[in-house]
Design a protein around this motif. Structure first.
Motif, PDB file in Angstrom:
ATOM      1  N   LEU A 101       1.001  -1.048   0.099  1.00 24.15           N
ATOM      2  CA  LEU A 101      -0.002  -0.165  -0.074  1.00 24.15           C
ATOM      3  C   LEU A 101       0.801   1.231  -0.034  1.00 24.15           C
ATOM      4  N   GLN A 104       0.805   4.140  -2.577  1.00 33.27           N
ATOM      5  CA  GLN A 104       0.608   5.745  -2.340  1.00 33.27           C
ATOM      6  C   GLN A 104       1.691   6.508  -2.830  1.00 33.27           C
ATOM      7  N   VAL A 107     -12.010  -0.222  -4.316  1.00 33.08           N
ATOM      8  CA  VAL A 107     -10.731   0.088  -4.834  1.00 33.08           C
ATOM      9  C   VAL A 107     -10.756  -0.765  -6.111  1.00 33.08           C
ATOM     10  N   GLN A 155      -8.654   6.692  -0.988  1.00 29.70           N
ATOM     11  CA  GLN A 155      -9.098   5.285  -0.647  1.00 29.70           C
ATOM     12  C   GLN A 155      -7.701   4.656   0.169  1.00 29.70           C
ATOM     13  N   LEU A 156      -6.774   4.856  -0.189  1.00 28.62           N
ATOM     14  CA  LEU A 156      -5.502   4.096   0.796  1.00 28.62           C
ATOM     15  C   LEU A 156      -5.309   4.781   1.939  1.00 28.62           C
ATOM     16  N   SER A 157      -5.779   6.120   2.093  1.00 31.17           N
ATOM     17  CA  SER A 157      -5.704   6.829   3.504  1.00 31.17           C
ATOM     18  C   SER A 157      -6.823   6.235   4.454  1.00 31.17           C
ATOM     19  N   ARG A 195      -5.942   2.452   5.495  1.00 28.82           N
ATOM     20  CA  ARG A 195      -4.624   2.150   6.286  1.00 28.82           C
ATOM     21  C   ARG A 195      -4.750   1.344   7.591  1.00 28.82           C
TER      22      ARG A 195
END
Length: 128
Positions: A10, A14, A70, A108-110, A113
């Motif tokens: 991830l 990012q 995602v 989305q990544l944030s 997490r």
């Protein structure tokens, strides 16, 4: 138990998405289409994102299924199209991806997490 590499994958996604967005910052589409160096930098970032997405899908399928928002398959597919059809890259698609999909991916990544770190936990909720 094997080492949890999910946070690393991830992180790679990012960083590559952040890089790609920064490469085109301040550029218009015409500038991008005439700047081969920036095109190559963005394309490489998309390959990195696709590779990391593939690792997540293959090694952490439950995590990928838990985050259907995602576009895992699309990222892998774009990576494959770039890597295997290099001379047919559609720069309009690359431009649109960096303008719309990557900022959304960063959000989305944030948001997910914490879930990635939970992969380190056993069934009893304790860290290994």
């Amino acid at each position: 138990m094997s080492e949890n590499r999910l946070p690393d994958y991830l992180d790679h996604m990012q960083q590559a998405a952040t890089d790609a967005c920064s490469f085109v910052e301040g550029l218009g589409k015409d500038d991008f289409l005439s700047d081969r160096r920036t095109q190559q930098a963005v394309i490489m970032s998309l390959i990195i994102i696709g590779e990391a997405a593939t690792k997540v899908m293959d090694s952490y399928a439950e995590f990928a299924h838990a985050h259907p928002e995602v576009s895992w398959r699309s990222m892998r597919g774009m990576r494959n199209r770039i890597a295997h059809g290099y001379f047919d890259i559609n720069l309009d698609v690359v431009w649109n991806t960096v303008q719309t999909a990557l900022p959304e991916l960063l959000r989305q990544l944030s948001a997910m997490r914490g879930d990635a770190n939970d992969e380190d936990r056993n069934d009893d909720g304790m860290a290994p």
